[in-house]
Design a protein around this motif. Structure first.
Motif, PDB file in Angstrom:
ATOM      1  N   ILE A 114       7.716  -2.322  -2.272  1.00 33.49           N
ATOM      2  CA  ILE A 114       6.562  -1.451  -2.096  1.00 33.49           C
ATOM      3  C   ILE A 114       5.388  -2.195  -1.484  1.00 33.49           C
ATOM      4  O   ILE A 114       4.648  -1.650  -0.661  1.00 33.49           O
ATOM      5  N   GLY A 115       5.225  -3.460  -1.849  1.00 30.37           N
ATOM      6  CA  GLY A 115       4.134  -4.237  -1.283  1.00 30.37           C
ATOM      7  C   GLY A 115       4.219  -4.346   0.217  1.00 30.37           C
ATOM      8  O   GLY A 115       3.210  -4.225   0.930  1.00 30.37           O
ATOM      9  N   ASN A 116       5.413  -4.558   0.732  1.00 31.07           N
ATOM     10  CA  ASN A 116       5.600  -4.672   2.178  1.00 31.07           C
ATOM     11  C   ASN A 116       5.308  -3.359   2.885  1.00 31.07           C
ATOM     12  O   ASN A 116       4.748  -3.347   3.985  1.00 31.07           O
ATOM     13  N   ARG A 171       6.269   8.009  -2.720  1.00 34.22           N
ATOM     14  CA  ARG A 171       5.846   8.101  -1.325  1.00 34.22           C
ATOM     15  C   ARG A 171       4.336   7.943  -1.268  1.00 34.22           C
ATOM     16  O   ARG A 171       3.633   8.102  -2.266  1.00 34.22           O
ATOM     17  N   GLY A 172       3.840   7.624  -0.061  1.00 32.49           N
ATOM     18  CA  GLY A 172       2.406   7.452   0.094  1.00 32.49           C
ATOM     19  C   GLY A 172       1.671   8.762  -0.099  1.00 32.49           C
ATOM     20  O   GLY A 172       2.154   9.828   0.302  1.00 32.49           O
ATOM     21  N   ALA A 173       0.506   8.687  -0.686  1.00 29.53           N
ATOM     22  CA  ALA A 173      -0.271   9.903  -0.943  1.00 29.53           C
ATOM     23  C   ALA A 173      -0.601  10.638   0.352  1.00 29.53           C
ATOM     24  O   ALA A 173      -0.734  11.863   0.374  1.00 29.53           O
ATOM     25  N   ASP A 174      -0.704   9.880   1.442  1.00 28.24           N
ATOM     26  CA  ASP A 174      -1.007  10.484   2.745  1.00 28.24           C
ATOM     27  C   ASP A 174       0.237  10.570   3.628  1.00 28.24           C
ATOM     28  O   ASP A 174       0.140  10.754   4.838  1.00 28.24           O
ATOM     29  N   ASN A 175       1.411  10.412   3.005  1.00 27.94           N
ATOM     30  CA  ASN A 175       2.691  10.545   3.721  1.00 27.94           C
ATOM     31  C   ASN A 175       2.865   9.537   4.851  1.00 27.94           C
ATOM     32  O   ASN A 175       3.493   9.830   5.871  1.00 27.94           O
ATOM     33  N   GLN A 176       2.356   8.322   4.652  1.00 30.97           N
ATOM     34  CA  GLN A 176       2.544   7.277   5.662  1.00 30.97           C
ATOM     35  C   GLN A 176       3.743   6.388   5.360  1.00 30.97           C
ATOM     36  O   GLN A 176       4.127   5.578   6.202  1.00 30.97           O
ATOM     37  N   ASP A 228       9.950   5.138 -14.255  1.00 32.54           N
ATOM     38  CA  ASP A 228       8.562   5.056 -14.680  1.00 32.54           C
ATOM     39  C   ASP A 228       7.730   5.934 -13.739  1.00 32.54           C
ATOM     40  O   ASP A 228       7.718   5.709 -12.528  1.00 32.54           O
ATOM     41  N   PRO A 229       7.043   6.944 -14.271  1.00 29.57           N
ATOM     42  CA  PRO A 229       6.330   7.885 -13.397  1.00 29.57           C
ATOM     43  C   PRO A 229       5.050   7.343 -12.792  1.00 29.57           C
ATOM     44  O   PRO A 229       4.432   8.003 -11.952  1.00 29.57           O
ATOM     45  N   LEU A 230       4.641   6.146 -13.199  1.00 34.98           N
ATOM     46  CA  LEU A 230       3.441   5.560 -12.626  1.00 34.98           C
ATOM     47  C   LEU A 230       3.603   5.437 -11.111  1.00 34.98           C
ATOM     48  O   LEU A 230       4.578   4.835 -10.645  1.00 34.98           O
ATOM     49  N   PRO A 231       2.697   6.003 -10.323  1.00 34.47           N
ATOM     50  CA  PRO A 231       2.830   5.915  -8.863  1.00 34.47           C
ATOM     51  C   PRO A 231       2.898   4.455  -8.398  1.00 34.47           C
ATOM     52  O   PRO A 231       2.138   3.609  -8.888  1.00 34.47           O
ATOM     53  N   LEU A 232       3.786   4.171  -7.472  1.00 36.59           N
ATOM     54  CA  LEU A 232       3.909   2.810  -6.972  1.00 36.59           C
ATOM     55  C   LEU A 232       2.637   2.351  -6.267  1.00 36.59           C
ATOM     56  O   LEU A 232       2.359   1.150  -6.191  1.00 36.59           O
ATOM     57  N   THR A 233       1.846   3.305  -5.773  1.00 34.49           N
ATOM     58  CA  THR A 233       0.564   2.952  -5.157  1.00 34.49           C
ATOM     59  C   THR A 233      -0.385   2.363  -6.187  1.00 34.49           C
ATOM     60  O   THR A 233      -1.268   1.561  -5.851  1.00 34.49           O
ATOM     61  N   GLU A 234      -0.238   2.747  -7.454  1.00 33.70           N
ATOM     62  CA  GLU A 234      -1.048   2.164  -8.522  1.00 33.70           C
ATOM     63  C   GLU A 234      -0.537   0.774  -8.876  1.00 33.70           C
ATOM     64  O   GLU A 234      -1.316  -0.136  -9.149  1.00 33.70           O
ATOM     65  N   VAL A 235       0.773   0.624  -8.897  1.00 34.52           N
ATOM     66  CA  VAL A 235       1.372  -0.670  -9.210  1.00 34.52           C
ATOM     67  C   VAL A 235       0.963  -1.717  -8.187  1.00 34.52           C
ATOM     68  O   VAL A 235       0.557  -2.839  -8.526  1.00 34.52           O
ATOM     69  N   VAL A 236       1.059  -1.352  -6.912  1.00 30.97           N
ATOM     70  CA  VAL A 236       0.848  -2.333  -5.850  1.00 30.97           C
ATOM     71  C   VAL A 236      -0.585  -2.851  -5.817  1.00 30.97           C
ATOM     72  O   VAL A 236      -0.843  -3.954  -5.309  1.00 30.97           O
ATOM     73  N   LYS A 237      -1.525  -2.114  -6.376  1.00 32.19           N
ATOM     74  CA  LYS A 237      -2.917  -2.567  -6.427  1.00 32.19           C
ATOM     75  C   LYS A 237      -3.076  -3.855  -7.233  1.00 32.19           C
ATOM     76  O   LYS A 237      -4.056  -4.579  -7.064  1.00 32.19           O
TER      77      LYS A 237
END
Length: 348
Positions: A89-91, A118-123, A323-332
């Motif tokens: 996800i980081g990459n 997936r990305g919140a903005d679909n990127q 785990d339902p935590l969004p990966l965008t939160e994890v990667v922060k």
């Protein structure tokens, strides 16, 4: 290096040096799409061949082992890249933050792929899952475990794991931070380090090897390696390592959903994609039943699409609750996770 891998390496090198290959009229034809990937070509070739057979769209593949962002940036607005594929996800987030991707609208992708994958903005979109699980000695009667259990003093000298700085582990540590905060994660990491049966090093298959060898009783590693080991030649060491362990999917103690941490392989559409429509077609194909089944059976990764047939070994692990935590939160929390690894001397 095997003959096949040598051929792939030579092909990748030639494609990377031959800019004319992509600037020709053929590379921009309506029946082609250009894929830049950090994944070994042999891992995804069956999927790409199936896509071409199904759609008639030829896939020009370039294996970019390192420097994907730098390559695309250097090519600028004339970059022939249509799809950018990588693991971790980081990459994927790095691609977006580098400004070399674009958002795309696809009902197929948004219907198949859960919002937290997936990305919140679909990127970017996840294409397959890599669950971070417990390897447990078959001598132990353990069917449930939490990530926090690895810090329990009862396992002192009995835990194996690879380097804490490896992306597989910084991702897990970042998820722990996202759930419970930095201080709690630091204490947990200290506890895991105190329980190590040997230095945090090697790879995930080494965890299985050392459990079979009696160095450890439990460890943390990716599930798909067990698929590879248990499907290896029965006379091989890898097969023996796989037979010496069982997979138990941990959860975070604070996660009421009882979900397991996953990392991903995924892809994005390049910002200057000359064949954008075909790029979207390729991504949509990669989440189809056919492609997801190929992912699951060829790489032993867990499909991102629900209901897809699994390899029998992977199916034996039971249903994967994510785990339902969004990966965008994890990667922060990647940077904090890496800093904690150094702070507690985890790899020393």
């Amino acid at each position: 290096m095997s003959f096949t891998r040598r051929k792939i390496s030579i092909l990748a090198t030639s494609l990377l040096s031959a800019g004319a290959f992509f600037t020709s009229h053929a590379a921009l034809a309506a029946d082609e799409v250009n894929l830049y990937t950090t994944r070994e070509p042999q891992l995804i070739l069956p999927l790409l061949e199936a896509f071409t057979k199904d759609s008639g769209v030829k896939v020009n593949t370039v294996f970019v082992k390192d420097g994907l962002i730098e390559r695309v940036k250097t090519e600028g607005t004339k970059s022939p890249a249509d799809v950018l594929m990588t693991v971790d996800i980081g990459n994927l987030v790095d691609l977006v933050e580098a400004g070399i991707t674009q958002p795309i609208e696809s009902e197929t992708l948004t219907e198949v792929i859960p919002a937290n994958l997936r990305g919140a903005d679909n990127q970017w979109y996840a294409l397959s899952l890599r669950d971070r699980v417990a390897y447990v000695s078959t001598d132990l009667d353990i069917d449930t475990i939490t990530y926090e259990d690895f810090a329990d003093p009862k396992w002192k000298g009995k835990v194996c794991i690879r380097s804490g700085q490896h992306p597989y582990n910084t991702g897990l540590i970042a998820a722990k931070i996202a759930h419970d905060g930095v201080q709690a994660t630091e204490e947990w990491l200290k506890g895991v380090k105190a329980n190590l049966g040997r230095k945090a090093a090697g790879g995930d298959r080494d965890v299985a090897r050392d459990i079979l060898g009696g160095i450890c009783d439990i460890g943390i590693a990716n599930a798909y390696y067990v698929g590879r080991m248990k499907n290896a030649d029965p006379d091989s060491d890898a097969y023996k390592w796989g037979e010496g362990i069982k997979v138990v999917r941990p959860t975070f103690s604070s996660d009421k959903s009882q979900g397991t941490h996953v990392n991903i392989s995924g892809a994005a559409v390049a910002k200057n994609a000359p064949n954008k429509d075909n790029a979207v077609k390729l991504l949509e194909y990669l989440v189809s039943d056919e492609a997801q089944s190929l992912y699951a059976k060829a790489n032993y990764e867990y499909p991102v699409k629900a209901g897809v047939e699994l390899d029998p070994v992977v199916a034996s692990f039971g249903e994967l609750v994510i785990d339902p935590l969004p990966l965008t939160e994890v990667v922060k929390h990647r940077k904090e996770a890496s800093e904690l690894v150094d702070k507690v001397g985890f790899d020393q």
